[in-house]
Enzyme design. Structure first.
Site, mmCIF file in Angstrom:
data_model
loop_
_atom_site.group_PDB
_atom_site.id
_atom_site.type_symbol
_atom_site.label_atom_id
_atom_site.label_comp_id
_atom_site.label_asym_id
_atom_site.label_seq_id
_atom_site.Cartn_x
_atom_site.Cartn_y
_atom_site.Cartn_z
ATOM 1 N N GLY A 1 -0.135 9.384 4.628
ATOM 2 C CA GLY A 1 -0.857 8.480 5.518
ATOM 3 C C GLY A 1 -2.003 9.226 6.184
ATOM 4 O O GLY A 1 -1.966 10.451 6.326
ATOM 5 N N GLU B 1 0.776 3.214 -5.586
ATOM 6 C CA GLU B 1 -0.512 3.038 -6.257
ATOM 7 C C GLU B 1 -0.391 1.959 -7.328
ATOM 8 O O GLU B 1 0.709 1.647 -7.785
ATOM 9 C CB GLU B 1 -0.896 4.346 -6.980
ATOM 10 C CG GLU B 1 -0.967 5.561 -6.105
ATOM 11 C CD GLU B 1 -2.254 5.613 -5.292
ATOM 12 O OE1 GLU B 1 -3.244 4.973 -5.685
ATOM 13 O OE2 GLU B 1 -2.240 6.286 -4.244
ATOM 14 N N GLY C 1 0.807 -1.228 0.000
ATOM 15 C CA GLY C 1 0.000 0.000 0.000
ATOM 16 C C GLY C 1 0.835 1.271 0.000
ATOM 17 O O GLY C 1 0.294 2.363 0.212
ATOM 18 N N LYS D 1 4.799 19.368 -4.933
ATOM 19 C CA LYS D 1 5.116 19.872 -3.594
ATOM 20 C C LYS D 1 6.243 20.901 -3.662
ATOM 21 O O LYS D 1 6.210 21.926 -2.972
ATOM 22 C CB LYS D 1 5.504 18.707 -2.690
ATOM 23 C CG LYS D 1 4.344 17.746 -2.470
ATOM 24 C CD LYS D 1 4.826 16.464 -1.813
ATOM 25 C CE LYS D 1 3.729 15.433 -1.746
ATOM 26 N NZ LYS D 1 4.232 14.103 -1.391
HETATM 27 N N1 LIG Z 1 -3.215 9.710 1.228
HETATM 28 C C1 LIG Z 1 -2.252 10.489 1.700
HETATM 29 O O1 LIG Z 1 -1.411 10.042 2.463
HETATM 30 C C2 LIG Z 1 -2.186 11.944 1.314
HETATM 31 C C3 LIG Z 1 -1.177 12.746 1.863
HETATM 32 C C4 LIG Z 1 -1.133 14.108 1.553
HETATM 33 C C5 LIG Z 1 -2.089 14.629 0.686
HETATM 34 N N2 LIG Z 1 -3.045 13.820 0.153
HETATM 35 C C6 LIG Z 1 -4.038 14.414 -0.749
HETATM 36 O O2 LIG Z 1 -5.317 14.338 -0.117
HETATM 37 C C7 LIG Z 1 -6.336 14.201 -1.097
HETATM 38 C C8 LIG Z 1 -7.153 12.946 -0.786
HETATM 39 O O3 LIG Z 1 -6.280 11.829 -0.828
HETATM 40 P P1 LIG Z 1 -6.708 10.391 -0.288
HETATM 41 O O4 LIG Z 1 -5.483 9.584 -0.233
HETATM 42 O O5 LIG Z 1 -7.562 10.511 0.913
HETATM 43 O O6 LIG Z 1 -7.589 9.890 -1.537
HETATM 44 P P2 LIG Z 1 -8.671 8.750 -1.559
HETATM 45 O O7 LIG Z 1 -8.431 7.770 -0.477
HETATM 46 O O8 LIG Z 1 -8.797 8.276 -2.969
HETATM 47 O O9 LIG Z 1 -9.997 9.566 -1.175
HETATM 48 C C9 LIG Z 1 -10.686 10.419 -2.051
HETATM 49 C C10 LIG Z 1 -12.140 10.253 -1.728
HETATM 50 O O10 LIG Z 1 -12.882 11.205 -2.479
HETATM 51 C C11 LIG Z 1 -14.033 10.548 -2.964
HETATM 52 N N3 LIG Z 1 -14.590 11.221 -4.118
HETATM 53 C C12 LIG Z 1 -14.181 11.137 -5.393
HETATM 54 N N4 LIG Z 1 -14.956 11.918 -6.175
HETATM 55 C C13 LIG Z 1 -15.863 12.493 -5.360
HETATM 56 C C14 LIG Z 1 -16.949 13.370 -5.560
HETATM 57 N N5 LIG Z 1 -17.252 13.811 -6.775
HETATM 58 N N6 LIG Z 1 -17.687 13.758 -4.504
HETATM 59 C C15 LIG Z 1 -17.390 13.312 -3.270
HETATM 60 N N7 LIG Z 1 -16.370 12.448 -3.007
HETATM 61 C C16 LIG Z 1 -15.632 12.055 -4.041
HETATM 62 C C17 LIG Z 1 -13.557 9.157 -3.305
HETATM 63 O O11 LIG Z 1 -14.627 8.274 -3.417
HETATM 64 P P3 LIG Z 1 -14.527 6.992 -4.414
HETATM 65 O O12 LIG Z 1 -13.678 6.022 -3.687
HETATM 66 O O13 LIG Z 1 -15.942 6.585 -4.556
HETATM 67 O O14 LIG Z 1 -13.898 7.469 -5.683
HETATM 68 C C18 LIG Z 1 -12.668 8.867 -2.105
HETATM 69 O O15 LIG Z 1 -13.386 8.341 -1.020
HETATM 70 C C19 LIG Z 1 -5.607 14.172 -2.444
HETATM 71 O O16 LIG Z 1 -5.585 15.461 -2.986
HETATM 72 C C20 LIG Z 1 -4.193 13.734 -2.070
HETATM 73 O O17 LIG Z 1 -3.221 14.192 -2.992
HETATM 74 C C21 LIG Z 1 -3.124 12.494 0.449
#
Ligand SMILES: NC(=O)c1ccc[n+]([C@@H]2O[C@H](COP(=O)([O-])OP(=O)(O)OC[C@H]3O[C@@H](n4cnc5c(N)ncnc54)[C@H](OP(=O)(O)O)[C@@H]3O)[C@@H](O)[C@H]2O)c1
Length: 430
Positions: A304, A192, A189, A207
């Site tokens: 995370g 991707e 995990g 960034k």
């Molecule tokens: N993960 C990290 O560690 C991390 C760290 C720093 C920054 N970020 C940033 O944080 C943001 C979120 O990342 P994440 O890792 O949490 O992503 P994620 O797990 O893919 O979560 C995104 C969520 O948004 C939902 N979504 C998609 N389209 C939508 C819509 N039209 N309306 C409402 N909800 C919707 C998705 O649902 P579905 O599953 O149904 O598509 C999913 O549950 C990104 O910009 C990422 O770059 C992430």
């Protein structure tokens, strides 16, 4: 006590659920530190059927994230959907237009559209905060805006991508090749299914673009970044790096030069004696060099659910306290246009690895190509002897201009004794 700060969260994936959990778990502490309660009034998520335990109990749920922007019981929209365009951009723009504060973790959105969104936030007198977008849990934007605000920043650099650092660390520790370790990172995990955004350096570039803007007071300039990823780093290069006293890290580096703003993301040979060489695995680090403070390094988890939620909620606490700053530390109108320094004029040292036929005269031909381009060699290692067969030859150079180095490599590549395209990694003076 002030009335509660009413929050809507759009996107309940990794960061969204982490943010909900943190707001619940540390609610009392957050309330004391903010001077008011932080209350989630609504969430937006496409899929209502997914089991989220009791995370959504008592919350209004919207299928359409855009419904949040006009809601009267929302002061702040937290955008955690992701993507440079599409719903995330629409939502943030609409929320700002409706006079809502916005907190986002979305580096792609901010790197592509940050300036226009910051302008809009200022026009509407609301905050647009994105601490979580840069190095996850590391509070680097706040450090630049506040604790380091009195300094001229001379240089900023860091390990900005967790996936790459995990892969390079695992390659070093296990001696395995890139593809093997990437597959493992995907199973665990840390990468991707489509890893290109991370391993090709794009995520780190997003960034870096944001960091450089805040550090140097320039407009975000993603297009001005020289970007190379880690696909071509081999186990052999990592082994030679160790022999030469280096570790290979994917760094993002930015500094103002006489030729413009230098912004680069690429694998670097980092001296093992520097603290950043020891930032391993899933950790990130950012180093700021200020004219008065000297060198400051912040290390922590760059991604995370929990570390990223920590940064999202820190922004919310600032908004709750009323202590918000402009998005890029200066009013958007005062950010200077960024003039990119041409990469061809970059001055630095280089590590070169060649696979050559072990026969007399080969080294002399290589040395001649370097000499003709005024690239001076620092050291050379020839591993083993196998007359007539392929052997690796590694050399490092003193500082040279990138264009001259590239011309020398083109000439070396044309030698019939050189069997593979030369591998080049920049050696950083940190
Ligand atoms: N993960 C990290 O560690 C991390 C760290 C720093 C920054 N970020 C940033 O944080 C943001 C979120 O990342 P994440 O890792 O949490 O992503 P994620 O797990 O893919 O979560 C995104 C969520 O948004 C939902 N979504 C998609 N389209 C939508 C819509 N039209 N309306 C409402 N909800 C919707 C998705 O649902 P579905 O599953 O149904 O598509 C999913 O549950 C990104 O910009 C990422 O770059 C992430």
């Amino acid at each position: 006590m002030k009335p509660p700060l009413k929050i809507a969260i759009a996107g309940l994936g990794t960061v969204g659920t982490g943010t909900l959990r943190l707001l619940r778990q540390n609610a009392a502490l957050i309330e004391r530190r903010s001077g008011r309660r932080l209350v989630v009034t609504a969430v937006a998520e496409r899929d209502a059927t997914r089991d989220r335990g009791d995370a959504l109990a008592g919350l209004r749920w919207e299928r359409d994230a855009l419904a949040l922007m006009a809601a009267p019981d929302v002061d702040v929209v937290v955008e955690l959907i992701g993507g440079a365009d599409g719903v995330a951009r629409e939502l943030v723009t609409a929320a700002l237009n409706h006079g809502k504060h916005v907190v986002t973790a979305n580096k792609a959105l901010m790197a592509h559209h940050g300036l226009e969104l910051a302008q809009l936030a200022e026009e509407k007198h609301v905050a647009l905060a994105f601490e979580a977008a840069v190095a996850g849990g590391i509070p680097i934007l706040k450090a630049l805006r506040e604790g380091l605000a009195a300094n001229n920043v001379k240089r900023i650099y860091g390990i900005l991508n967790r996936t790459c650092n995990y892969i390079l660390t695992a390659m070093r520790e296990s001696g395995r090749e890139f593809n093997d370790v990437l597959a493992e990172a995907q199973r665990l995990g840390y990468a991707e299914a489509d890893p290109s955004f991370d391993i090709d350096g794009i995520d780190a570039a997003h960034k870096l673009a944001l960091l450089a803007s805040v550090a140097f007071g320039t407009r975000v300039d993603l297009a001005g970044i020289h970007i190379e990823g880690i696909r071509h780093v081999s186990a052999l290069d990592i082994e030679f790096a160790a022999e030469l006293g280096y570790r290979i890290k994917l760094l993002g580096l930015a500094r103002p030069t006489a030729l413009g703003l230098e912004q680069r993301v690429h694998p670097c040979m980092v001296p093992r004696s520097t603290p950043i060489a020891h930032v391993d695995g899933v950790f990130n680090a950012v180093v700021v060099e200020g004219d008065f403070v000297g060198r400051v390094m912040l290390e922590g988890r760059g991604a995370g659910a929990e570390p990223t939620a920590s940064a999202v909620v820190a922004d919310l606490i600032d908004i709750a306290r009323g202590s918000t700053a402009t998005s890029f530390a200066l009013p958007a109108s005062q950010l200077m246009p960024s003039v990119p320094a041409p990469m061809a004029r970059h001055q630095g040292a280089y590590y070169i690895r060649l696979m050559v036929v072990d026969r007399p005269g080969v080294i002399a031909d290589i040395a001649a190509a370097l000499r003709d381009e005024q690239v001076s060699m620092e050291q050379m290692i020839q591993r083993g002897r196998a007359p007539g067969e392929a052997v690796p030859v590694v050399l490092t150079t003193h500082d040279a201009e990138e264009a001259a180095m590239r011309r020398a490599l083109e000439r070396i590549d044309r030698l019939d004794t050189v069997l593979e395209a030369p591998r080049m990694i920049r050696v950083e003076n940190l």
